[in-house]
Scaffold this active site. Structure first.
Site, PDB file in Angstrom:
ATOM      1  N   MET A  32     -63.058   8.920 -38.765  1.00 47.02           N
ATOM      2  CA  MET A  32     -62.353   9.449 -39.947  1.00 47.02           C
ATOM      3  C   MET A  32     -61.247  10.421 -39.513  1.00 47.02           C
ATOM      4  O   MET A  32     -60.723  11.177 -40.331  1.00 47.02           O
ATOM      5  CB  MET A  32     -63.339  10.145 -40.882  1.00 47.02           C
ATOM      6  CG  MET A  32     -64.392   9.186 -41.424  1.00 47.02           C
ATOM      7  SD  MET A  32     -65.110   9.717 -42.980  1.00 47.02           S
ATOM      8  CE  MET A  32     -65.856  11.268 -42.496  1.00 47.02           C
ATOM      9  N   LEU A  35     -59.638  14.242 -34.726  1.00 46.30           N
ATOM     10  CA  LEU A  35     -60.300  13.870 -33.466  1.00 46.30           C
ATOM     11  C   LEU A  35     -60.650  15.092 -32.610  1.00 46.30           C
ATOM     12  O   LEU A  35     -59.907  16.069 -32.560  1.00 46.30           O
ATOM     13  CB  LEU A  35     -59.400  12.933 -32.660  1.00 46.30           C
ATOM     14  CG  LEU A  35     -59.039  11.598 -33.324  1.00 46.30           C
ATOM     15  CD1 LEU A  35     -58.225  10.734 -32.358  1.00 46.30           C
ATOM     16  CD2 LEU A  35     -60.270  10.833 -33.799  1.00 46.30           C
ATOM     17  N   HIS A  36     -61.798  15.002 -31.961  1.00 44.60           N
ATOM     18  CA  HIS A  36     -62.240  16.017 -31.002  1.00 44.60           C
ATOM     19  C   HIS A  36     -62.752  15.285 -29.766  1.00 44.60           C
ATOM     20  O   HIS A  36     -62.721  14.044 -29.711  1.00 44.60           O
ATOM     21  CB  HIS A  36     -63.291  16.941 -31.621  1.00 44.60           C
ATOM     22  CG  HIS A  36     -64.429  16.210 -32.287  1.00 44.60           C
ATOM     23  ND1 HIS A  36     -65.351  15.470 -31.585  1.00 44.60           N
ATOM     24  CD2 HIS A  36     -64.772  16.073 -33.589  1.00 44.60           C
ATOM     25  CE1 HIS A  36     -66.229  14.949 -32.410  1.00 44.60           C
ATOM     26  NE2 HIS A  36     -65.895  15.281 -33.654  1.00 44.60           N
ATOM     27  N   GLY A  38     -65.631  14.621 -28.756  1.00 44.59           N
ATOM     28  CA  GLY A  38     -66.699  13.654 -29.034  1.00 44.59           C
ATOM     29  C   GLY A  38     -66.098  12.271 -29.273  1.00 44.59           C
ATOM     30  O   GLY A  38     -66.565  11.261 -28.730  1.00 44.59           O
ATOM     31  N   HIS A  39     -65.032  12.229 -30.061  1.00 45.76           N
ATOM     32  CA  HIS A  39     -64.344  10.957 -30.298  1.00 45.76           C
ATOM     33  C   HIS A  39     -63.752  10.416 -28.990  1.00 45.76           C
ATOM     34  O   HIS A  39     -63.800   9.212 -28.729  1.00 45.76           O
ATOM     35  CB  HIS A  39     -63.212  11.138 -31.314  1.00 45.76           C
ATOM     36  CG  HIS A  39     -63.663  11.553 -32.692  1.00 45.76           C
ATOM     37  ND1 HIS A  39     -63.327  12.765 -33.248  1.00 45.76           N
ATOM     38  CD2 HIS A  39     -64.417  10.923 -33.616  1.00 45.76           C
ATOM     39  CE1 HIS A  39     -63.852  12.853 -34.465  1.00 45.76           C
ATOM     40  NE2 HIS A  39     -64.520  11.759 -34.716  1.00 45.76           N
ATOM     41  N   MET A 186     -70.338  18.606 -31.419  1.00 47.79           N
ATOM     42  CA  MET A 186     -68.950  18.591 -31.906  1.00 47.79           C
ATOM     43  C   MET A 186     -68.880  17.793 -33.194  1.00 47.79           C
ATOM     44  O   MET A 186     -69.526  16.755 -33.330  1.00 47.79           O
ATOM     45  CB  MET A 186     -68.038  17.962 -30.864  1.00 47.79           C
ATOM     46  CG  MET A 186     -67.869  18.837 -29.668  1.00 47.79           C
ATOM     47  SD  MET A 186     -66.714  18.083 -28.505  1.00 47.79           S
ATOM     48  CE  MET A 186     -66.842  19.270 -27.190  1.00 47.79           C
ATOM     49  N   SER A 188     -65.968  17.176 -36.751  1.00 46.89           N
ATOM     50  CA  SER A 188     -64.755  17.563 -37.486  1.00 46.89           C
ATOM     51  C   SER A 188     -65.097  18.611 -38.537  1.00 46.89           C
ATOM     52  O   SER A 188     -64.268  19.440 -38.895  1.00 46.89           O
ATOM     53  CB  SER A 188     -64.130  16.344 -38.161  1.00 46.89           C
ATOM     54  OG  SER A 188     -63.967  15.297 -37.229  1.00 46.89           O
ATOM     55  N   ARG A 189     -66.328  18.578 -39.051  1.00 49.43           N
ATOM     56  CA  ARG A 189     -66.727  19.517 -40.114  1.00 49.43           C
ATOM     57  C   ARG A 189     -67.025  20.919 -39.578  1.00 49.43           C
ATOM     58  O   ARG A 189     -67.154  21.851 -40.379  1.00 49.43           O
ATOM     59  CB  ARG A 189     -67.935  18.980 -40.881  1.00 49.43           C
ATOM     60  CG  ARG A 189     -67.577  17.795 -41.776  1.00 49.43           C
ATOM     61  CD  ARG A 189     -68.706  17.428 -42.720  1.00 49.43           C
ATOM     62  NE  ARG A 189     -68.282  16.505 -43.756  1.00 49.43           N
ATOM     63  CZ  ARG A 189     -68.508  15.188 -43.755  1.00 49.43           C
ATOM     64  NH1 ARG A 189     -69.162  14.629 -42.755  1.00 49.43           N
ATOM     65  NH2 ARG A 189     -68.082  14.426 -44.748  1.00 49.43           N
TER      66      ARG A 189
END
Ligand code: AMP
Length: 281
Positions: A32, A35-36, A38-39, A186, A188-189
């Site tokens: 979604m 990006l961090h 983890g992505h 990690m 996004s929230r």
């Protein structure tokens, strides 16, 4: 390989047919956005198993409840595209809601009880929405492999089940959860957390680990879980559930049997956090 951003299914298919025409294996990483690392770890996993990685970025309205954060969910396509390009993604697919669900779209996927348990209890319809969009992404991109994070463990199990049930010819790969140095998964929230909440947030993983250790040490799961729920409340969380489940079916487990997973969801202020851990036996 040339880096492309596709904003609609026509452009996606055109670029994919060029890539497939070159005989390359395709890997899909659905996200979604926002990006961090983890992505990025998912992208790396996909690159190990495919020649060209497609990263989808779509904040899917069908997986958000009426009072959830669909409107405020972070959207940053430019920064995300740059991060994806730097991570070696060949193609970013960032469709509009209209491209994904054109007027007249009525069909959806129902994942039954698997989508009503755990997170599904407080998020009715969420996993049906996830399954519907993931099925569409798989059918649009037709990847050889698709990578999903263990961070969203129930989602991973549901997607595996869906691809088996619907005979979708793709290999689903689960990737381990990437964490901040203090243990917080990690997400996004995490950007929603206040400074004070951010300091308390790593307790979620700490309690998860302690509870898992007690269970593997022989404490009755129900007792260890009661204690874990209290520890979460003491740390300022409003826990939704902390449960021991079978690793693939997610069915309840009264006594520790291998392989098992301990899953948790808890609210911290206005942010809902989830995490999970595998149990060694
Ligand atoms: P999202 O953008 O949050 O929907 O996540 C997209 C994909 O990234 C999902 O398969 C998630 O499980 C995965 N993901 C999210 N956070 C992490 C993390 N900390 N480590 C590994 N994978 C993650």
């Amino acid at each position: 390989m040339q880096f492309t951003i596709a904003r609609d299914v026509g452009s996606l298919r055109r670029r994919l047919s060029e890539i497939a025409g070159e005989g390359r294996r395709i890997g899909l990483v659905p996200t979604m956005g926002a990006l961090h690392n983890g992505h990025v770890s998912l992208i790396e996993r996909a690159r190990q198993r495919a020649d060209a990685v497609v990263l989808s970025i779509f904040v899917n309205p069908r997986q958000f409840g009426p009072h959830e954060d669909f409107e405020q969910y972070p959207r940053m396509l430019e920064a995300d595209s740059e991060m994806a390009r730097a991570a070696g993604v060949a193609l970013v697919y960032a469709p509009s809601v209209e491209d994904m669900y054109p007027t007249g779209h009525v069909t959806g996927i129902s994942v039954g009880e698997m989508g009503r348990m755990l997170c599904g209890k407080s998020r009715p319809g969420h996993f049906d929405g996830v399954a519907t969009v993931v099925a569409k992404l798989l059918l649009r991109a037709l990847p050889h492999v698709a990578v999903f994070g263990e961070k969203d463990y129930q989602q991973l199990c549901i997607i595996r089940r869906m691809t088996i049930d619907l005979d979708i010819p793709v290999e689903i790969i689960g990737a381990p959860t990437l964490r901040e140095s203090d243990g917080l998964a990690m997400s996004s929230r995490n950007a929603y957390l206040t400074q004070e909440e951010r300091e308390a947030a790593p307790q979620l993983y700490a309690v998860l680990r302690e509870t898992a250790a007690r269970i593997t040490d022989g404490v009755a799961p129900d007792d260890a879980i009661d204690e874990g729920m209290r520890a979460l409340e003491d740390a300022g969380f409003r826990p939704e559930y902390l449960e021991l489940r079978q690793e693939r079916t997610l069915l309840p487990m009264e006594f520790l049997q291998s392989p098992a997973r301990l899953l948790v969801a808890a609210r911290l202020g206005r942010t809902r956090l989830i995490d999970n851990i595998g149990l060694d036996t």
